[in-house]
Motif scaffolding. Structure first.
Motif, PDB file in Angstrom:
ATOM      1  N   PHE A  37      33.688  46.514 -10.588  1.00  0.00           N
ATOM      2  CA  PHE A  37      34.235  47.729 -11.201  1.00  0.00           C
ATOM      3  C   PHE A  37      35.697  47.918 -10.800  1.00  0.00           C
ATOM      4  N   PHE A  38      35.995  47.742  -9.523  1.00  0.00           N
ATOM      5  CA  PHE A  38      37.385  47.897  -9.082  1.00  0.00           C
ATOM      6  C   PHE A  38      38.278  46.799  -9.642  1.00  0.00           C
ATOM      7  N   GLU A  39      37.682  45.621  -9.923  1.00  0.00           N
ATOM      8  CA  GLU A  39      38.473  44.548 -10.523  1.00  0.00           C
ATOM      9  C   GLU A  39      38.923  44.873 -11.945  1.00  0.00           C
ATOM     10  N   LEU A  40      38.288  45.856 -12.580  1.00  0.00           N
ATOM     11  CA  LEU A  40      38.775  46.311 -13.880  1.00  0.00           C
ATOM     12  C   LEU A  40      40.185  46.884 -13.774  1.00  0.00           C
ATOM     13  N   PHE A  41      40.577  47.300 -12.576  1.00  0.00           N
ATOM     14  CA  PHE A  41      41.888  47.914 -12.378  1.00  0.00           C
ATOM     15  C   PHE A  41      42.819  47.068 -11.513  1.00  0.00           C
ATOM     16  N   THR A  42      42.260  46.182 -10.682  1.00  0.00           N
ATOM     17  CA  THR A  42      43.105  45.420  -9.752  1.00  0.00           C
ATOM     18  C   THR A  42      43.507  44.056 -10.287  1.00  0.00           C
ATOM     19  N   VAL A  43      42.705  43.471 -11.192  1.00  0.00           N
ATOM     20  CA  VAL A  43      43.057  42.184 -11.795  1.00  0.00           C
ATOM     21  C   VAL A  43      43.901  42.454 -13.038  1.00  0.00           C
ATOM     22  N   PRO A  44      45.128  41.908 -13.113  1.00  0.00           N
ATOM     23  CA  PRO A  44      46.029  42.261 -14.227  1.00  0.00           C
ATOM     24  C   PRO A  44      45.416  42.069 -15.614  1.00  0.00           C
ATOM     25  N   ARG A  45      44.743  40.941 -15.844  1.00  0.00           N
ATOM     26  CA  ARG A  45      44.169  40.703 -17.166  1.00  0.00           C
ATOM     27  C   ARG A  45      43.121  41.781 -17.500  1.00  0.00           C
ATOM     28  N   ASN A  46      42.292  42.108 -16.511  1.00  0.00           N
ATOM     29  CA  ASN A  46      41.272  43.129 -16.731  1.00  0.00           C
ATOM     30  C   ASN A  46      41.891  44.510 -16.916  1.00  0.00           C
ATOM     31  N   ARG A  47      42.944  44.787 -16.141  1.00  0.00           N
ATOM     32  CA  ARG A  47      43.570  46.111 -16.204  1.00  0.00           C
ATOM     33  C   ARG A  47      44.150  46.376 -17.586  1.00  0.00           C
ATOM     34  N   ARG A  48      44.753  45.366 -18.183  1.00  0.00           N
ATOM     35  CA  ARG A  48      45.339  45.559 -19.508  1.00  0.00           C
ATOM     36  C   ARG A  48      44.247  45.767 -20.559  1.00  0.00           C
ATOM     37  N   ALA A  49      43.145  45.029 -20.428  1.00  0.00           N
ATOM     38  CA  ALA A  49      42.022  45.237 -21.350  1.00  0.00           C
ATOM     39  C   ALA A  49      41.424  46.628 -21.174  1.00  0.00           C
ATOM     40  N   THR A  50      41.289  47.056 -19.923  1.00  0.00           N
ATOM     41  CA  THR A  50      40.753  48.391 -19.657  1.00  0.00           C
ATOM     42  C   THR A  50      41.654  49.463 -20.237  1.00  0.00           C
ATOM     43  N   LEU A  51      42.963  49.321 -20.035  1.00  0.00           N
ATOM     44  CA  LEU A  51      43.917  50.291 -20.575  1.00  0.00           C
ATOM     45  C   LEU A  51      43.807  50.369 -22.093  1.00  0.00           C
TER      46      LEU A  51
ATOM     47  N   ARG B 218      31.925  42.779 -18.637  1.00  0.00           N
ATOM     48  CA  ARG B 218      31.768  43.490 -19.904  1.00  0.00           C
ATOM     49  C   ARG B 218      30.825  44.684 -19.792  1.00  0.00           C
ATOM     50  N   GLU B 219      29.712  44.518 -19.096  1.00  0.00           N
ATOM     51  CA  GLU B 219      28.749  45.614 -19.020  1.00  0.00           C
ATOM     52  C   GLU B 219      29.357  46.825 -18.314  1.00  0.00           C
ATOM     53  N   LEU B 220      30.044  46.577 -17.178  1.00  0.00           N
ATOM     54  CA  LEU B 220      30.676  47.679 -16.454  1.00  0.00           C
ATOM     55  C   LEU B 220      31.827  48.270 -17.264  1.00  0.00           C
ATOM     56  N   GLY B 221      32.593  47.403 -17.920  1.00  0.00           N
ATOM     57  CA  GLY B 221      33.708  47.884 -18.722  1.00  0.00           C
ATOM     58  C   GLY B 221      33.252  48.768 -19.863  1.00  0.00           C
ATOM     59  N   MET B 222      32.168  48.368 -20.529  1.00  0.00           N
ATOM     60  CA  MET B 222      31.658  49.187 -21.633  1.00  0.00           C
ATOM     61  C   MET B 222      31.074  50.506 -21.131  1.00  0.00           C
ATOM     62  N   SER B 223      30.447  50.484 -19.960  1.00  0.00           N
ATOM     63  CA  SER B 223      29.944  51.745 -19.390  1.00  0.00           C
ATOM     64  C   SER B 223      31.099  52.698 -19.118  1.00  0.00           C
ATOM     65  N   LEU B 224      32.191  52.164 -18.553  1.00  0.00           N
ATOM     66  CA  LEU B 224      33.367  52.996 -18.292  1.00  0.00           C
ATOM     67  C   LEU B 224      33.952  53.528 -19.592  1.00  0.00           C
ATOM     68  N   SER B 225      34.122  52.664 -20.584  1.00  0.00           N
ATOM     69  CA  SER B 225      34.722  53.087 -21.854  1.00  0.00           C
ATOM     70  C   SER B 225      33.869  54.140 -22.543  1.00  0.00           C
ATOM     71  N   THR B 226      32.558  53.935 -22.530  1.00  0.00           N
ATOM     72  CA  THR B 226      31.661  54.893 -23.180  1.00  0.00           C
ATOM     73  C   THR B 226      31.674  56.229 -22.455  1.00  0.00           C
ATOM     74  N   ALA B 227      31.698  56.182 -21.116  1.00  0.00           N
ATOM     75  CA  ALA B 227      31.741  57.428 -20.344  1.00  0.00           C
ATOM     76  C   ALA B 227      33.024  58.200 -20.625  1.00  0.00           C
ATOM     77  N   VAL B 228      34.148  57.483 -20.730  1.00  0.00           N
ATOM     78  CA  VAL B 228      35.423  58.143 -21.043  1.00  0.00           C
ATOM     79  C   VAL B 228      35.370  58.772 -22.429  1.00  0.00           C
TER      80      VAL B 228
END
Length: 640
Positions: free
Chosen positions: A369-383, A515-525
C-alpha cells in the motif's frame, strides 16, 4: 518496478533521445543505455505471458503433469492442447496438435465473439441486475426527499441545520462505502467467493431498502442508509471483477463496461419508480408518507432477483483456482466456454498466471500500500487514478442524480413534473452511456475527458445562470426550459466521458502486484467524495443559491480539465510493459508536455496550421531494460 518496452523516437539501437517537434520548442535530449536482460528479470514481461519461450514439447509435458497433479487426467489432452494455444493465441492455425474441429472452435471464437454459451449470458444478466440494484439504490432518494423531510420535522428550505441533516441522511450510504464498505471487499471475497459476496451484499441492499421504508425519524433513516452502504460498496467492486474473471478475453472489456451502462439504467429506473409511486395515497391511518416509503423500498426488488439467481451461476474459475479447487474451476470454465479445448486453455493459462503473480508479490499488504506512493511509477498511476475518480464526483453529476427533483422544483416545476424531469435526466444519462461503450477504445480515455469536461462546465453555468431568468415568476416557462436543457446537455456530455472512464482507467493503470490495493484506494476515494458532494449540496445551495452552487462545480470541471491535461496519460490499447513505460515519464515532464498541447491545439485546429504533433513516447518492442533502471531520467535529474 520494471520499466521496459516503449522508447522515445529512435529507430536504431543507440542511446534514446526525446525531441520536441513544436515550432518554437527547445530540444530536450535524454539518454538511456540499452542493456540485455532476460524476460524473467522483467516483472510485467513475465505477467504478460508466462508461457512465452517454452518449447512445445516441454509445454505439453508440463500441462500433462499439471492435469495429473490436480486430478484432471480425464482432460489432459484438452489441457495440453490448450496450453499450446495459450502460448501464442494468434498462431493456433500452425499447431499440428490441433484437429480441424479444434481450429474451427477457435476461429468461431474470434469471428463471432458474441456467440457465447447460455451460462455466460446468464452471468451477464445477473451482473447487469447487480448494476441496476446499484443505480436504484442511489437514485430513489431523489423523489423521496421531496416528502420525508417535512414528515420528520425538517425544513431545509429555511433552516441551515436542517440542510446539513438532509444532506447527511441522503449521503449516509456513501460515507459507509468510503469508511468501511470498500475495505470489506477483499475479506468478503476471500471468505465467501464472488457469488457469496454478491449474495451477501444484495441481501444487505434488500434488507436496508425495506428498513428505510419503515423508519420513524431522520436518525432512524440515517442508520438504515448507513447499512445500505455495506451493500453498495463491496458489490460495486465485486460484480465487475466477477464478470471479468468469467468472460473470454474477446469480450472482457465490453462486459466490464456494461457495469456503468446498467448502473445508469438503474438510476433511470429509480427515477421511474419515484414517478410511478407519486400518486400512492396514505390509505392506512397508521401509515403516513406511504409513497416515499415505497419509493425507498422499491430499490430492493432487483436485489431479490440477484439473490435468487446468483448461486445458479458457476463461481469464478480464477477464485476457485486460488483456493486450490481445480476440478470445480474446470467445470465452471466448461459451462462458460464453447468447448473443452477453450476451457483447458483458459484453465492452464490462469494457473501459470496465478503462479507468476504469487512469485512477484513481496512484502505485506501494508508495504505494498505504501509503495503506491513511494515507488515513482506507482505514484504517478495512483495520482492519475485518483484524479479521474475525484473528477467523477466533483464534476457535479451526483448532485443531479441525487437532488434533481429538488432542483427542478426550485426552478418552478410542480412535484410531479419534477419527478418526470428527473426521469428524463436518467434516460439521457443511460442513452448517452452507450456511445462511451463504443468510443472509449477508439478515441481514448484522456481525449474523452479533455473533450467533455469543458462541455460539462458550460452546461453547469447555463443551468445555474438560468435561475436569473424571471426570478420573480414562480413557474417561469423560459427558466424551466433552460434549466432542463442545461441539465440534459450536462448528462449527455458526462455519460460517454467521465461516466465510463474512471473505473476502466483505474483498473488498468496499477501494476498487477498492486492492483487490488490500488483499486480499493481509488474506490474508497470515489465514495468519500461522493459523500462530501451529497452531504454539502443542500447547505451549498442555501449559502450560494443555485447560481453559485452550479458555478462552484463548473469551476471544478475546468480545474479537472487542467489536472487531466497535466497528470493523466493516455492508456488506450497499451500492454503491461507499455503502461510501465508511460508511467516512467517523470511527472514534471508529462506536465510540461501537457501545457505544450494547448498551443498545438490552437495552431492546428483553430488557426488550421500544418504543425506536427509532439510524440512523447512510441513503442519499440525490441528494447528492454533492467528492473532497477529508471527510464527517461536525464543525467543529474531525479524522478518526480
Amino acid at each position: 518496478m520494471s520499466d521496459s518496452a516503449p522508447s522515445f523516437n529512435d529507430e536504431k539501437k543507440q542511446p534514446l533521445e526525446i525531441e520536441r517537434h513544436s515550432d518554437d520548442s527547445r530540444t530536450l535530449k535524454r539518454e538511456i543505455s540499452h542493456r540485455e536482460v532476460k524476460l524473467t528479470e522483467n516483472v510485467n514481461a513475465r505477467l504478460a505471458n508466462p508461457l512465452s519461450g517454452i518449447p512445445h514439447d516441454k509445454l505439453w509435458a508440463d500441462a500433462v503433469v499439471f492435469a495429473h497433479e490436480y486430478g484432471l487426467s480425464e482432460f489432459e489432452t484438452d489441457i495440453a492442447k490448450g496450453a499450446l494455444v495459450a502460448q501464442d493465441p494468434k498462431n493456433f492455425e500452425s499447431l499440428p496438435q490441433l484437429t480441424e474441429e479444434d481450429k474451427a472452435d477457435l476461429r468461431h471464437e474470434i469471428t463471432h465473439k458474441w456467440s457465447q454459451t447460455k451460462t455466460l449470458y446468464w452471468m451477464v444478466v445477473m451482473c447487469s441486475m447487480g448494476a441496476i440494484v446499484q443505480g436504484m439504490d442511489e437514485s430513489v432518494i431523489n423523489g423521496a426527499q421531496l416528502f420525508y423531510p417535512s414528515q420528520f420535522g425538517l425544513d431545509p428550505d429555511h433552516n441551515d441545520k436542517d440542510q446539513w441533516i438532509m444532506g447527511l441522511v441522503n449521503s449516509a450510504p456513501y460515507l459507509c462505502c468510503a469508511v468501511l464498505g470498500c475495505w470489506l471487499t477483499a475479506p468478503l471475497n476471500n471468505l465467501f467467493g464472488r457469488r457469496g459476496t454478491i449474495f451477501i451484499t444484495a441481501t444487505l441492499s434488500w434488507l436496508a431498502c425495506f428498513w428505510q421504508g419503515v423508519t420513524n425519524s431522520w436518525q432512524h433513516l440515517f442508520v438504515a442508509r448507513l447499512v445500505l452502504g455495506l451493500g453498495i460498496g463491496p458489490k460495486s467492486a465485486t460484480v465487475p471483477v466477477f464478470a471479468a474473471e468469467c468472460a473470454p478475453a474477446t469480450i472482457r472489456g465490453a462486459l466490464v463496461m456494461m457495469w456503468q451502462i446498467w448502473t445508469a439504467f438503474g438510476i433511470m429506473l429509480g427515477n421511474a419508480a419515484d414517478l410511478i409511486l407519486y400518486h400512492v395515497p396514505d390509505s392506512n391511518p397508521n401509515i403516513t408518507g406511504l409513497r416515499w416509503r415505497l419509493m425507498l423500498g422499491s430499490a430492493g426488488l432487483p436485489a431479490i432477483i440477484v439473490m435468487a439467481q446468483v448461486f445458479f451461476i458457476p463461481e469464478s474459475p480464477r477464485w476457485l483456482m486460488g483456493k486450490g479447487k481445480y476440478p470445480q474451476a474446470l467445470n465452471s470454465l466448461q459451462r462458460f466456454r464453447g468447448s473443452n479445448l477453450q476451457a483447458g486453455r483458459d484453465l492452464y493459462y490462469i494457473h501459470v498466471a496465478l503462479k507468476a503473480e504469487a512469485s512477484l508479490v513481496r512484502g505485506s499488504a501494508m508495504t505494498r500500500f505504501f509503495e503506491l506512493f513511494t515507488v515513482p511509477r506507482n505514484r504517478r498511476a495512483t495520482l492519475a487514478s485518483l484524479i479521474v475518480m475525484f473528477g467523477q464526483q466533483f464534476c457535479g453529476i451526483n448532485v443531479i442524480a441525487y437532488y434533481s427533483s429538488d432542483i427542478f422544483a426550485k426552478a418552478g416545476f410542480s412535484e410531479i413534473s419534477s419527478l418526470l424531469a428527473s426521469w428524463g435526466f436518467g434516460m439521457v444519462n443511460w442513452v448517452f452511456a452507450l456511445p462511451g461503450f463504443l468510443t472509449i477504445d477508439h478515441f481514448g480515455r484522456r481525449n474523452l475527458l479533455l473533450t467533455t469536461f469543458p462541455l460539462m462546465a458550460a452546461c453547469l453555468l447555463l443551468t445555474g445562470f438560468s435561475f436569473w431568468i424571471e426570478p420573480e415568476v414562480r413557474d417561469s416557462k423560459p427558466r424551466i426550459a433552460v434549466v432542463a436543457v442545461g441539465i440534459y446537455l450536462f448528462a449527455a456530455a458526462y455519460s460517454p466521458g467521465e461516466g465510463p472512464v474512471p473505473f476502466t482507467y483505474s483498473a488498468e493503470v496499477y501494476p498487477l502486484t498492486h492492483r487490488e490495493l490500488g483499486m480499493s484506494l481509488s474506490t474508497a476515494v470515489l465514495w468519500l467524495f461522493n459523500f462530501i458532494l451529497a452531504v454539502t449540496w443542500p447547505r451549498l445551495l442555501g449559502a450560494f443559491k443555485e447560481q453559485g452552487a452550479f458555478g462552484w462545480y463548473a469551476a471544478w470541471c475546468m480545474i479537472l480539465f487542467f489536472l487531466i491535461l497535466l497528470f493523466v496519460p493516455e492508456t488506450k490499447s497499451l500492454t503491461l510493459e507499455e503502461l510501465d513505460q508511460v508511467f516512467s515519464v517523470p511527472t514534471h515532464k508529462h506536465a510540461s508536455y501537457g501545457w505544450r498541447q494547448i498551443p498545438y491545439f490552437i495552431n492546428r485546429y483553430i488557426l488550421r496550421r500544418n504543425v506536427k504533433p509532439e510524440q512523447l513516447y512510441n513503442v519499440e518492442d525490441d528494447i528492454e531494460v533492467h528492473n532497477h533502471e529508471r527510464p527517461y531520467t536525464a543525467k543529474g535529474e531525479a524522478q518526480a
